[in-house]
Design an enzyme around this catalytic site. Structure first.
Site, PDB file in Angstrom:
ATOM      1  N   LEU A  70     -62.882   8.955  67.628  1.00 19.01           N
ATOM      2  CA  LEU A  70     -64.110   8.802  67.020  1.00 19.01           C
ATOM      3  C   LEU A  70     -63.612   8.292  65.778  1.00 19.01           C
ATOM      4  CD1 LEU A  70     -65.653  12.241  67.131  1.00 19.01           C
ATOM      5  CD2 LEU A  70     -66.786  10.258  68.386  1.00 19.01           C
ATOM      6  N   ASP A  71     -64.735   7.422  64.950  1.00 16.88           N
ATOM      7  CA  ASP A  71     -64.273   6.857  63.582  1.00 16.88           C
ATOM      8  C   ASP A  71     -64.081   8.033  62.657  1.00 16.88           C
ATOM      9  OD1 ASP A  71     -65.208   4.295  64.570  1.00 16.88           O
ATOM     10  OD2 ASP A  71     -66.992   4.394  63.837  1.00 16.88           O
ATOM     11  N   ARG A  72     -63.406   7.814  61.408  1.00 12.94           N
ATOM     12  CA  ARG A  72     -62.812   8.799  60.767  1.00 12.94           C
ATOM     13  C   ARG A  72     -63.974   9.571  60.114  1.00 12.94           C
ATOM     14  NH1 ARG A  72     -61.277   8.633  55.080  1.00 12.94           N
ATOM     15  NH2 ARG A  72     -61.707   6.462  55.136  1.00 12.94           N
ATOM     16  N   THR A  74     -66.992  10.097  61.321  1.00 16.11           N
ATOM     17  CA  THR A  74     -67.749  10.680  62.226  1.00 16.11           C
ATOM     18  C   THR A  74     -67.241  11.937  62.737  1.00 16.11           C
ATOM     19  OG1 THR A  74     -68.604   8.488  63.239  1.00 16.11           O
ATOM     20  CG2 THR A  74     -68.929  10.312  64.720  1.00 16.11           C
ATOM     21  N   ARG A 175     -73.946   2.429  65.262  1.00 13.85           N
ATOM     22  CA  ARG A 175     -74.212   1.857  64.044  1.00 13.85           C
ATOM     23  C   ARG A 175     -75.162   0.589  63.865  1.00 13.85           C
ATOM     24  NH1 ARG A 175     -68.349   3.141  61.226  1.00 13.85           N
ATOM     25  NH2 ARG A 175     -69.642   2.086  59.590  1.00 13.85           N
TER      26      ARG A 175
END
Length: 248
Positions: A70-72, A74, A175
């Site tokens: 996951l993105d940081r 998120t 996004r």
């Protein structure tokens, strides 16, 4: 990736655990795996501290058991395997796009109630920032196919909370798709209305109002893994700030 070092200081919230699979609820702001700026304070460092040799013995080729990222900024479900066979079986499901992933997202703007699907090809591009370069995604006819299903859960006068189901795993897919529709994610410092890219640095990123809520896949030993990650304090705060009356 070099062999991760254990770090017991990273908070680890387990939402599913058995002999082969563990799913944790990643906090916003924590990177999933070690990198140049986060050598020993990632989620994987915390997992190594808890499960040690089970994950280390899988080695770099199997990402030390880490099944996805996951993105940081998120939060939510991240799954890892605790042995070779489990890794190979579940990783194959991720690659085949058969894993069911459900995200919660708070967007700017009031969406019409109901459901819809967004199908827009996405292409990765590397752009310059004040800290070097970073990868982003843009809508492009020559890009790779990407589909996101959207279900509106509740609205206020200024914001909407939705459930998103991505059917492909493109970089920043949710996004970009939401921004392209004209409803960018609350807290997104990169993609704005129309999926235009804003100049930003990683250091300036705020917590995204994006949460990997539910994760479901076939267990290698039979049956299903159905994991749900409670929303974080920051996500609750985003709901209150958006004046959205909704609870999971």
């Amino acid at each position: 990736m070099a062999q991760p070092k254990p770090n017991t200081r990273i908070r680890l919230e387990i939402v599913h655990e058995d002999a082969s699979i563990v799913v944790v609820n990643k906090s916003p702001g924590v990177v999933t795996e070690p990198g140049k700026s986060h050598r020993d304070d990632s989620l994987l460092n915390a997992l190594i501290a808890r499960f040690g040799g089970k994950m280390l013995q899988m080695g770099e080729r199997r990402d030390y058991g880490l099944l996805h990222r996951l993105d940081r900024q998120t939060s939510g479900c991240v799954a890892s395997a605790l042995n070779h066979d489990a890794y190979d079986a579940v990783r194959a499901q991720f690659e085949a796009r058969t894993v069911d992933k459900r995200y919660l997202a708070i967007v700017r703007g009031r969406m019409h109630t109901g459901t819809q699907s967004v199908e827009l090809n996405l292409e990765e591009q590397r752009v310059a920032t004040s800290e070097g370069t970073r990868l982003i995604s843009v809508v492009a006819r020559a890009g790779k196919p990407a589909r996101t299903d959207i279900n509106v859960l509740a609205t206020s006068t200024t914001h909407t909370i939705i459930e998103c189901t991505p059917h492909s795993g493109r970089l920043h897919q949710i996004r970009v798709h939401l921004a392209h529709l004209g409803f960018p994610l609350e807290g997104d410092p990169i993609y704005t209305v129309g999926a235009r890219v804003l100049p930003a640095t990683k250091a300036k990123e705020r917590t995204l109002a994006l949460h990997a809520w539910k994760l479901s896949f076939d267990h290698p030993a039979g049956g299903r893994v159905d994991a749900t990650a409670p929303i974080s304090r920051k996500f609750h705060e985003a709901l209150r700030s958006a004046a959205i009356a909704w609870t999971p």
